[in-house]
Design an enzyme around this catalytic site. Structure first.
Site, short mmCIF file in Angstrom:
data_model
loop_
_atom_site.label_atom_id
_atom_site.label_comp_id
_atom_site.label_asym_id
_atom_site.label_seq_id
_atom_site.Cartn_x
_atom_site.Cartn_y
_atom_site.Cartn_z
N HIS A 157 1.06 -1.05 -0.57
CA HIS A 157 -0.51 0.23 0.31
C HIS A 157 0.42 1.37 0.14
O HIS A 157 0.63 2.24 0.98
CB HIS A 157 -1.43 -0.05 0.79
CG HIS A 157 -1.36 -1.54 1.36
ND1 HIS A 157 -3.00 -1.43 0.80
CD2 HIS A 157 -1.50 -1.68 2.43
CE1 HIS A 157 -3.09 -2.82 1.73
NE2 HIS A 157 -2.34 -3.10 2.13
N SER A 278 14.46 21.90 -16.26
CA SER A 278 12.87 22.91 -15.94
C SER A 278 13.00 24.24 -16.39
O SER A 278 14.17 25.00 -16.15
CB SER A 278 12.37 23.34 -14.65
OG SER A 278 11.43 23.94 -14.55
N LYS A 284 15.34 22.09 -10.56
CA LYS A 284 14.63 21.19 -11.36
C LYS A 284 15.57 19.66 -12.08
O LYS A 284 16.63 20.66 -12.86
CB LYS A 284 13.50 21.21 -12.25
CG LYS A 284 12.14 21.44 -11.09
CD LYS A 284 11.24 21.19 -10.76
CE LYS A 284 10.51 19.93 -11.05
NZ LYS A 284 9.08 20.63 -10.83
N ASN A 286 14.85 16.44 -13.89
CA ASN A 286 13.11 16.03 -13.73
C ASN A 286 13.11 14.07 -14.72
O ASN A 286 14.48 14.17 -15.46
CB ASN A 286 12.63 16.16 -14.93
CG ASN A 286 11.28 17.97 -14.08
OD1 ASN A 286 11.30 17.83 -12.41
ND2 ASN A 286 11.25 18.81 -15.61
N GLU A 291 9.20 8.38 -16.87
CA GLU A 291 7.96 9.27 -17.11
C GLU A 291 7.55 8.39 -18.82
O GLU A 291 6.37 8.22 -19.03
CB GLU A 291 8.08 10.60 -17.50
CG GLU A 291 8.60 11.00 -15.32
CD GLU A 291 8.34 13.25 -15.82
OE1 GLU A 291 7.74 13.32 -14.80
OE2 GLU A 291 9.38 13.53 -15.63
#
Ligand code: ARG
Length: 460
Positions: A157, A278, A284, A286, A291
C-alpha cells in the site's frame, strides 16, 4: 491509362485521393528486405519445380538483388501509385528486366506474400528484442550484484512494511522480464511458420514446394490451412500482448524510479544524461525517461486494442482492413525497442543512496512482524503475538519511540515471554536475514538467486 499491375479489369483510373488513401507504401516500405528475400526464394522454388525456366529465375533474382541495392542506397523511388511495397518492387522489376519479371508472381498472391513478409520481419525484430531484454535484465542484475548490502523499505500500500534488500527489489524486475522473455520465445514458435502457397485464399494450382521455401527461409514448418494462412494475424496480436505486459513492467519500474528520485525519497539518482531541467525552476532535474516510458505504455496498450478490434469482425479470408495491422505493430516494435534500449543504459548508470534507504527502512516500525515471529517461536499463537505487537507499536507511537529503542522493561509490559535476545531480532539486518526460505529477502537467499539469474541469462 494506368500502369497498375491489376489494371486489366478496369476502364477508369483510380481516383487520385483514393489512390493515396488506400496506399500503404509510406509505412510498409520498411518490409522491403523481407519482401525481396521472399521473392528471391519464391523464384528459386518456381525454377526448381519447373514452373519457370532456370534462366528466367536467374534474371528475376538478379533484378531483385539490384532493386535491394537501389533501396539501400536510397536511389529507389517509392510510388504511392504503386500502392504497397509488394507492387513497388514488382513494378520496378518489370521495368528493369521486362515481361519476364511478370513471371515472379506465379503461384502467389499479395495476400500470402504480405503474411510472409510480416512474419519474416517480426521474427528478426523478436530476436533483436529478446537480446535487448537480456541486456535490460543484465543491467538490473548488475545493480543487484554491486548493492548487495543495501537495505531499503519494502512496501505494501506504499506504506513501510518490512525491510528488504535493494538487490531483492531489483531481482523482482529481473523475474518479470524473464517471464516476458518466455512469452516472446513462446510466440516465436507460432510465428515461425511459412504461409506462402496459400495464394489469394484457396491455395494454388501450380506444383509448388512449400516445405523447400520454408527450409530456405529458416521456418520450422508451413502453415496448414490456406484460408487461415492469409487471414491470421495472431502473431502480431501475440507480439502486442507480450509488449503490453512488458511495458506494464517497465511502467511500474518507471513509477518507482520517479518516486525514488524525488527529493522526498532520494533513494536513487538518475544520471544527468537521462534527465532534463525545467525552463523556469532552476533546481529541477526531471526523470523524463521513466516518465516517457510510463506514458508510452499507454500507446502500446492502444496498439493491442487497435489490432484486436481490427480483427474481431473480419470474415475469412483476407480483407483490406488488415493493411491497418502494420502501423500498430511497427509502432509497438519501435516503442519496445526504444524503451528497452534507453532503460538498460539508464539502469546501468543509476546511483543508489544506501543511507537514505536505510533511514527510511528503519522508519514505520518495519520490524514489528519480527517481534511477532519472535513471540511465536516462544510459543504464542500468531494471532496473540500480533495483538501484543500491535499494542507495543501503539505505545511506541504514543511515546515517540521506535521498536529497537524500547528497553527490555518496556517490551515486557506487553509480554513476559520477551527476553533480552529480542534485540537480536529487531535490527534491519536481522529482519532481512531471517527470511531465508527460497525467494525470501535474506542475503543468503538473494545471493543464491543472483547466481541462478546470471546463469539463466547466460544460457538464454
Ligand atoms: N498492402 C496490402 C496489405 O498490407 C497487401 C495485401 C493486399 N492484398 C489485396 N488483395 N489487396 O494488406
Amino acid at each position: 491509362m494506368s500502369n497498375k499491375l491489376w489494371a486489366g479489369r478496369f476502364t477508369q483510373p483510380t481516383d487520385a485521393f483514393v489512390e493515396e488513401f488506400t496506399a500503404s507504401i509510406n509505412f510498409d516500405q520498411r518490409l522491403y528486405r523481407y519482401d525481396i528475400l521472399g521473392s528471391v526464394t519464391h523464384a528459386g522454388m518456381l525454377a526448381r519445380q519447373g514452373i519457370i525456366a532456370d534462366n528466367e529465375a536467374e534474371t528475376i533474382i538478379q533484378g531483385l538483388n539490384e532493386i535491394l541495392a537501389e533501396i539501400e542506397e536510397g536511389k529507389f523511388v517509392f510510388s504511392v501509385a504503386r500502392e504497397d511495397i509488394h507492387m513497388n518492387i514488382e513494378a520496378r522489376l518489370i521495368e528493369k528486366i521486362g515481361p519476364v519479371g511478370g513471371k515472379l508472381h506465379t503461384a502467389r498472391s499479395r495476400n500470402d506474400q504480405v503474411a510472409l513478409d510480416v512474419r519474416l520481419y517480426l521474427r528478426d525484430e523478436v530476436d533483436a528484442i529478446a537480446k535487448a531484454l537480456r541486456q535490460m535484465q543484465s543491467a538490473l542484475l548488475a545493480q543487484a550484484e554491486v548493492n548487495l548490502d543495501v537495505i531499503m523499505p519494502g512496501y505494501t500500500h506504499l506504506q513501510t512494511a518490512q525491510p528488504v534488500l535493494f538487490s531483492h527489489h531489483m531481482l523482482a524486475y529481473v523475474e518479470m522480464l524473464a517471464r516476458d522473455a518466455g512469452r516472446l520465445h513462446d510466440l516465436r514458435r507460432r510465428l515461425n511458420l511459412m504461409p506462402l502457397g496459400a495464394g489469394a485464399l484457396a491455395g494454388t494450382t501450380f506444383p509448388i514446394d512449400r516445405e523447400w521455401v520454408a527450409g530456405q527461409l529458416g521456418f520450422a514448418g508451413v502453415t496448414r490451412n490456406s484460408l487461415d494462412s492469409v487471414s491470421d494475424r495472431d502473431f502480431a496480436l501475440e507480439f502486442c500482448s507480450f509488449a503490453s505486459i512488458m511495458m506494464m513492467h517497465l511502467s511500474r519500474l518507471s513509477e518507482e524510479l520517479i518516486l525514488w528520485s524525488s527529493a522526498d525519497f532520494a533513494f536513487i539518482e538518475l544520471s544527468d544524461g537521462f534527465c532534463t531541467g525545467s525552463s523556469i525552476m532552476p533546481q529541477k532535474k526531471n526523470p523524463d525517461v521513466p516518465e516517457l516510458v510510463r506514458g508510452k505504455t499507454g500507446r502500446v496498450y492502444g496498439n493491442l486494442v487497435s489490432l484486436l478490434t481490427l480483427m474481431k469482425s473480419l470474415p475469412l479470408a483476407y480483407n483490406k482492413d488488415m493493411q491497418e495491422d502494420k502501423e500498430p505493430l511497427f509502432d509497438t516494435i519501435d516503442t519496445v525497442r526504444g524503451s528497452l534500449k534507453v532503460f538498460a543504459e539508464m539502469i546501468a548508470k543509476m546511483a543508489v543512496n544506501p543511507e537514505r534507504m536505510r533511514i527510511a527502512a528503519a522508519r514505520g516500525f518495519s520490524t514489528a512482524t519480527d517481534v511477532a515471529d519472535y513471540l511465536v517461536r516462544k510459543g504464542l499463537p500468531f494471532r496473540n503475538a500480533h495483538e501484543v505487537v500491535g499494542k507495543t507499536v501503539r505505545y511506541c507511537v504514543e511515546n515517540g519511540k521506535d521498536i529497537p529503542e524500547l528497553s527490555l522493561e518496556e517490551f515486557q509490559q506487553f509480554s513476559t515471554a520477551i527476553d533480552a535476545d529480542i534485540f537480536d531480532h529487531v535490527t534491519l539486518e536481522a529482519s532481512v536475514n531471517a527470511r531465508k526460505a527460497t525467494g525470501g529477502t535474506a542475503r543468503s537467499a538473494v545471493e543464491k538467486e543472483l547466481v541462478l539469474a546470471r546463469q539463466a541469462l547466460e544460457e538464454s
